[in-house]
Design a protein around this motif. Structure first.
Motif, short mmCIF file in Angstrom:
data_model
loop_
_atom_site.label_atom_id
_atom_site.label_comp_id
_atom_site.label_asym_id
_atom_site.label_seq_id
_atom_site.Cartn_x
_atom_site.Cartn_y
_atom_site.Cartn_z
N ARG A 61 -9.16 -4.35 15.80
CA ARG A 61 -8.14 -5.00 14.98
C ARG A 61 -7.70 -6.34 15.59
O ARG A 61 -7.35 -7.28 14.88
CB ARG A 61 -6.94 -4.05 14.84
CG ARG A 61 -5.80 -4.60 14.02
CD ARG A 61 -4.59 -3.66 14.05
NE ARG A 61 -3.45 -4.29 13.40
CZ ARG A 61 -3.15 -4.14 12.13
NH1 ARG A 61 -3.88 -3.36 11.36
NH2 ARG A 61 -2.09 -4.75 11.62
N GLN A 79 3.93 3.79 12.54
CA GLN A 79 2.65 3.42 13.12
C GLN A 79 2.75 3.25 14.64
O GLN A 79 1.87 3.68 15.38
CB GLN A 79 2.15 2.11 12.50
CG GLN A 79 1.76 2.24 11.04
CD GLN A 79 1.46 0.89 10.42
OE1 GLN A 79 2.13 -0.10 10.70
NE2 GLN A 79 0.47 0.85 9.54
N GLY A 80 3.84 2.64 15.10
CA GLY A 80 4.00 2.43 16.53
C GLY A 80 4.20 3.71 17.30
O GLY A 80 3.58 3.94 18.34
N THR A 96 7.62 1.31 23.63
CA THR A 96 6.69 0.83 22.61
C THR A 96 6.37 -0.64 22.76
O THR A 96 5.80 -1.25 21.86
CB THR A 96 7.28 1.07 21.21
OG1 THR A 96 8.57 0.45 21.12
CG2 THR A 96 7.41 2.55 20.93
N GLU A 144 -6.07 -10.60 14.50
CA GLU A 144 -4.65 -10.84 14.72
C GLU A 144 -4.45 -12.18 15.41
O GLU A 144 -5.39 -12.91 15.71
CB GLU A 144 -4.06 -9.70 15.56
CG GLU A 144 -4.04 -8.37 14.82
CD GLU A 144 -3.51 -7.23 15.68
OE1 GLU A 144 -3.42 -7.41 16.91
OE2 GLU A 144 -3.19 -6.17 15.12
N TYR A 180 11.56 2.21 19.02
CA TYR A 180 10.82 1.10 18.40
C TYR A 180 11.69 -0.14 18.23
O TYR A 180 11.18 -1.20 17.90
CB TYR A 180 10.27 1.56 17.05
CG TYR A 180 9.09 0.75 16.59
CD1 TYR A 180 7.93 0.68 17.36
CD2 TYR A 180 9.13 0.03 15.39
CE1 TYR A 180 6.86 -0.07 16.94
CE2 TYR A 180 8.06 -0.73 14.97
CZ TYR A 180 6.92 -0.77 15.76
OH TYR A 180 5.85 -1.53 15.35
N GLN A 229 3.87 -4.11 11.71
CA GLN A 229 3.72 -2.69 12.01
C GLN A 229 5.01 -1.95 11.75
O GLN A 229 6.10 -2.46 12.04
CB GLN A 229 3.32 -2.52 13.49
CG GLN A 229 2.85 -1.12 13.85
CD GLN A 229 2.46 -1.04 15.32
OE1 GLN A 229 3.26 -1.28 16.20
NE2 GLN A 229 1.20 -0.69 15.59
N THR A 230 4.89 -0.75 11.18
CA THR A 230 6.07 0.07 10.93
C THR A 230 6.38 0.94 12.14
O THR A 230 5.53 1.13 13.03
CB THR A 230 5.86 0.98 9.70
OG1 THR A 230 4.84 1.94 10.00
CG2 THR A 230 5.45 0.18 8.49
N VAL A 287 6.50 -3.67 4.03
CA VAL A 287 5.24 -4.24 4.50
C VAL A 287 4.44 -4.82 3.34
O VAL A 287 3.90 -5.93 3.43
CB VAL A 287 4.42 -3.18 5.26
CG1 VAL A 287 3.04 -3.71 5.58
CG2 VAL A 287 5.14 -2.76 6.53
N ASP A 324 -6.07 -4.67 8.72
CA ASP A 324 -5.99 -3.24 8.41
C ASP A 324 -7.36 -2.64 8.10
O ASP A 324 -7.52 -1.42 8.11
CB ASP A 324 -5.04 -2.99 7.24
CG ASP A 324 -3.60 -3.35 7.59
OD1 ASP A 324 -3.27 -3.33 8.79
OD2 ASP A 324 -2.82 -3.65 6.67
N ASP A 375 -0.06 -9.13 11.83
CA ASP A 375 0.42 -8.09 12.75
C ASP A 375 1.82 -7.65 12.35
O ASP A 375 2.82 -8.06 12.94
CB ASP A 375 0.43 -8.60 14.18
CG ASP A 375 0.57 -7.45 15.19
OD1 ASP A 375 0.64 -6.30 14.74
OD2 ASP A 375 0.63 -7.72 16.40
#
Length: 843
Positions: A570, A248-249, A183, A574, A59, A244-245, A229, A564, A242
């Motif tokens: 989604r 999540q990825g 990713t 964004e 990531y 993302q952790t 976050v 979210d 947008d």
């Protein structure tokens, strides 16, 4: 009476040492199913643990923030840097030109501290290893590391220059892999790595180019991703669209692997079920081959339970042998995958032995062995000695039938418990079981039809029909295994062929073959003329031009919208939402709710939304939406909702504004064309002469690349499906072997009465070929229906029958069936009738 287990074990081992017909077939059928389950589970675990162990590296950190056409303010960047290490990447797509070709390329600008984890894999000239020096500016040109597609599609090599719209770069080496590529999404354009210091000199941010900015954050020790976050969204709500952790990825990739594991597990279970008929036939052959031993034991006082115990111990020992072989082969599968493919794998894999899938495969194999052997064992238990001396087994009692059913249900439960989605796994396993019994019923129907046809057919064809009609008919024995394997293979081949066809054949008919981005307002008429001259006869249906501008939806009726809150769409909330304006609706879009503005409308800004995204966002007609357009906040009232054909030709936009307002921004236009392959280069060259800054995206090439990648990803699935088919073939062989004893005796009588050996061989070959063809045709129909349902109802794609693959499998099956029948029939008739009929037994 108590069963004497020491004696039972001694008799079982002594009998096995003497050898018996059916042992090899029994073990082979079981090994194939166990291997399929163990291999698919071990491979999935290897990928899952590989992702988990390298998630931070893959990531590029712990947090990723992504923005279209904007960057974070300095205060926000300082906020990030106070909480961890930060690196910024900027991705720009523009036209690059070599001496041989001109193509859309993707420049990835990186800072000096990239990557935060890992390193870039490179291949530099003269054995150099310092890739950072390769990115420095030399001789007034910035260096760039190119991926292989740059060399292939632009015919370049290290040392060549690449001309960009406002400057140029020099290719100084090859980048083979980025640590976080997995990713970062699929790159449709050839990609180059460039230093972020080169951005001002190359002018990529000030010339109207579209760009994407990404920030990677490696958090300080003790910080948590969820807290980061939450704090960022509170501190910088305008940039919270947008974020993302790492979890999540990477979870998205884990979900793909989980679905693959479920599907492969289903195929493995199907292979075990398909091979189960071979297990049953081999067990029946084992019981038949021990008739004299069983008769002797019962005559000496052994009970039916003790006889059954001896046979059950033998089945269990053979199952253990099959389990060991299948588990070893399955456990070594991840090691074999790494050895063969290594860095070419789409996911990182962990080279290890994983106990969990092996335990599941062992349990499934052991339960399957007794589930399919239960009824032959029961027949041996209840058959009296007098019947055994006269040959033939007794009917299977209800106890063993019930036990077989209970074990079969247990097999499905084991498969469900071993899956991350137990309900789906159970349903899939139940579907395989139902299909198995459907094929068994089909075999019975073939047997009944043969009985009806028997009086009407003569010659060797009549003998084949008589074989299908008799008590030893191969149809009910062979059809379930071969049909189930064929159904799986047909379904997979058809699904793959259809999905690749959507990309390679059908999509080009509905989508543009070339797209022009960033066409300046003052150049649109010149582009129109150039295209008309380069592609004469191009109709209005194949040429669409529309203004396009980037926007971001902020709020509805004053309340901020949160991405979210949306699952399927989604992207709508964004950054980088492409919007347009028009006086009239576009074909074939249609209004679903509300009304369209007048063609000459010049009042307050109105907006039309695609109905599905609007409904998921909770937006209705009459709502006031606030957009960020070019840094300014603009309000618009929703006047209608419309349906959009996302797969159709033309500029499909979720957001369309009324005319009269956005024209003041002098937006660039997007042009979509449906050209022939011969016209692509002519149009591209003509547009380049008008303005080198116009971005040209060749859709046809991107679709071909996507089709190649999809074809590679389905190889593993097809391999496991072939294992299922091989299980069915092995089961058919077992059924043939089990039926040979009776066929040898029947053939001896027929030859003693004057029948020709060649005629008997031809009849048996035809019988087996007919059985195989009927099973495969039925399997093909079931596989076609399953594939049609998935393609049309689930994927919502156009259905196309892959006739070549369909007919190939049918033809190969018929030929193999005839060959197998010929070989088996020749073996059955090779001995003289006199030696068989006077032997007193069949050896």
């Amino acid at each position: 009476m108590d069963i004497r287990w020491p004696l039972i074990l001694s008799l079982a081992l002594s009998d096995l040492r003497g050898g018996a017909k059916g042992l090899t077939t029994f073990i082979t059928c079981l090994v194939l199913g166990i291997f399929a389950i163990a291999a698919s589970g071990s491979a999935a675990k290897a990928f899952q643990t590989g992702l988990a162990g390298e998630s931070r590296l893959l990531y590029g950190g712990d947090i990723r923030l992504s923005f279209a056409q904007r960057t974070l303010p300095a205060e926000a960047e300082a906020w990030l840097q106070a909480r961890g290490q930060v690196t910024q990447m900027t991705v720009v797509r523009l036209m690059g030109e070599s001496d041989a070709a001109r193509r859309l390329v993707e420049l990835v600008f990186i800072e000096d501290n990239y990557p935060l984890l890992g390193d870039i894999s490179v291949d530099l000239p003269d054995g150099a290893t310092d890739w950072r020096k390769a990115l420095e500016r030399k001789n007034n040109q910035w260096g760039a590391l190119a991926f292989d597609r740059v060399f292939n599609e632009l015919s370049t090599q290290a040392g060549d220059s690449l001309t960009l719209p406002q400057s140029g770069i020099m290719i100084t080496g090859q980048a083979t892999k980025l640590p976080d590529t997995l990713t970062s999404g699929f790159a449709f354009a050839p990609r180059l790595i460039v230093s972020a210091e080169a951005m001002p000199a190359l002018g990529v941010l000030g010339a109207g180019f579209r760009y994407q900015t990404e920030y990677r954050v490696l958090l300080n020790d003790g910080a948590t991703m969820d807290a980061f976050v939450e704090d960022f969204k509170a501190a910088w709500p305008d940039y919270a669209t947008d974020v993302q952790t790492r979890e999540q990825g990477v979870n998205g990739l884990s979900g793909v692997i989980g679905q693959l594991e479920l599907f492969l597990g289903f195929i493995g279970l199907s292979a075990l079920i398909a091979g189960g008929l071979g297990v049953s036939a081999a067990a029946r052959g084992i019981v038949e081959s021990r008739q004299k031993s069983i008769a002797t034991l019962k005559s000496l006082g052994a009970t039916g339970g003790e006889v059954q115990a001896v046979l059950a111990v033998q089945i269990g020992l053979m199952a253990v042998i099959a389990i060991i072989i299948g588990l070893v082969a399955g456990a070594l599968t991840p090691l074999g995958i790494l050895a063969l493919y290594g860095d070419r794998l789409p996911f990182p894999a962990n080279a290890a032995i994983f106990p969990e899938p092996l335990i599941y495969a062992a349990l499934a194999g052991f339960v399957a062995a007794f589930a399919f052997a239960a009824m032959p064992l029961g027949a041996g238990r209840v058959t009296p000695p007098s019947s055994l001396f006269r040959a033939g087994q007794g009917a299977t009692p209800a106890r063993e039938r019930g036990g077989a059913l209970a074990l079969f249900v247990l097999l499905l439960i084991i498969g469900a418990l071993a899956s991350d989605v137990p309900q789906m796994a159970f349903v899939l396993g139940l579907g395989a079981a139902v299909s198995f019994f459907i094929f068994w019923g089909l075999g019975k129907l073939v047997q009944m039809a043969a009985r009806a046809l028997r009086p009407r057919v003569g010659g060797f064809a009549g003998q084949a029909v008589a074989g299908l009609a008799g008590l030893g008919s191969l149809a009910p024995r062979s059809a379930p295994a071969l049909g189930l394997g064929a159904a799986l293979l047909f379904a997979l081949v058809q699904i793959q062929s259809n999905l690749i066809s959507q990309i390679r054949d059908i999509a080009p008919q509905n989508v543009p073959s070339m797209v022009l981005f960033q066409v300046p307002l003052d150049k649109v008429e010149a582009v129109d003329r150039a295209v008309a001259e380069s592609a004469p006869g191009l109709s209005a249906e194949d040429y669409r031009r529309t203004p396009m501008i980037s926007a971001r939806l902020i709020s509805r009726n004053g309340a901020r919208l949160n991405p979210d809150d949306m699952e399927d769409n989604r992207w709508f909330l964004e950054d980088g939402l492409d919007v347009t304006y028009a006086a009239t609706p576009r074909e074939p879009e249609r209004l679903v709710e509300g009304e369209w503005w007048p063609a000459d409308y010049t009042g307050a800004l109105l907006v039309s939304l695609e109905i599905e995204v609007a409904q998921e966002a909770g937006i209705g007609v009459g709502d006031i939406l606030t957009f960020d357009i070019l840094g300014r906040q603009v309000d618009a009232r929703v006047i209608n909702l419309r349906s959009v054909d996302w797969g159709g030709f033309g500029g499909n936009f979720a957001v369309m504004f009324s005319p009269g307002t956005l024209e003041a921004a002098n937006p660039n236009s997007i042009v979509l064309m449906r050209l022939s392959p011969a016209q692509d280069d002519l149009v591209a060259a003509a547009v380049a002469r008008i303005d080198p800054g116009i971005t040209i995206f060749r859709v046809r090439e991107a679709l071909d690349a996507a089709a190649r990648i999809f074809g590679q990803l389905t190889v593993a699935i097809r391999v496991i499906a072939l294992v299922a088919l091989f299980s069915g073939i092995a089961a058919c062989f077992a059924a043939l072997t089990a039926g040979m004893r009776a066929r040898i005796y029947e053939g001896a009588i027929q030859r003693a009465l004057g029948a020709d050996q060649g005629q008997l061989v031809a009849a048996t070959s035809l019988e087996i070929a007919l059985t195989a063809l009927v099973a495969v045709i039925a399997g093909g129909l079931i596989g076609l229906f399953a594939a049609w349902y998935l393609v049309v109802q689930v994927f919502e794609a156009t259905w196309v029958v892959a006739w070549a693959e369909l007919l190939t499998v049918l033809g190969i099956t018929g030929v193999l069936g005839a060959i197998a029948g010929t070989v088996m029939a020749w073996i059955a008739t090779s001995r003289s009738p006199h030696s068989i009929l006077t032997a007193g037994e069949l050896r």
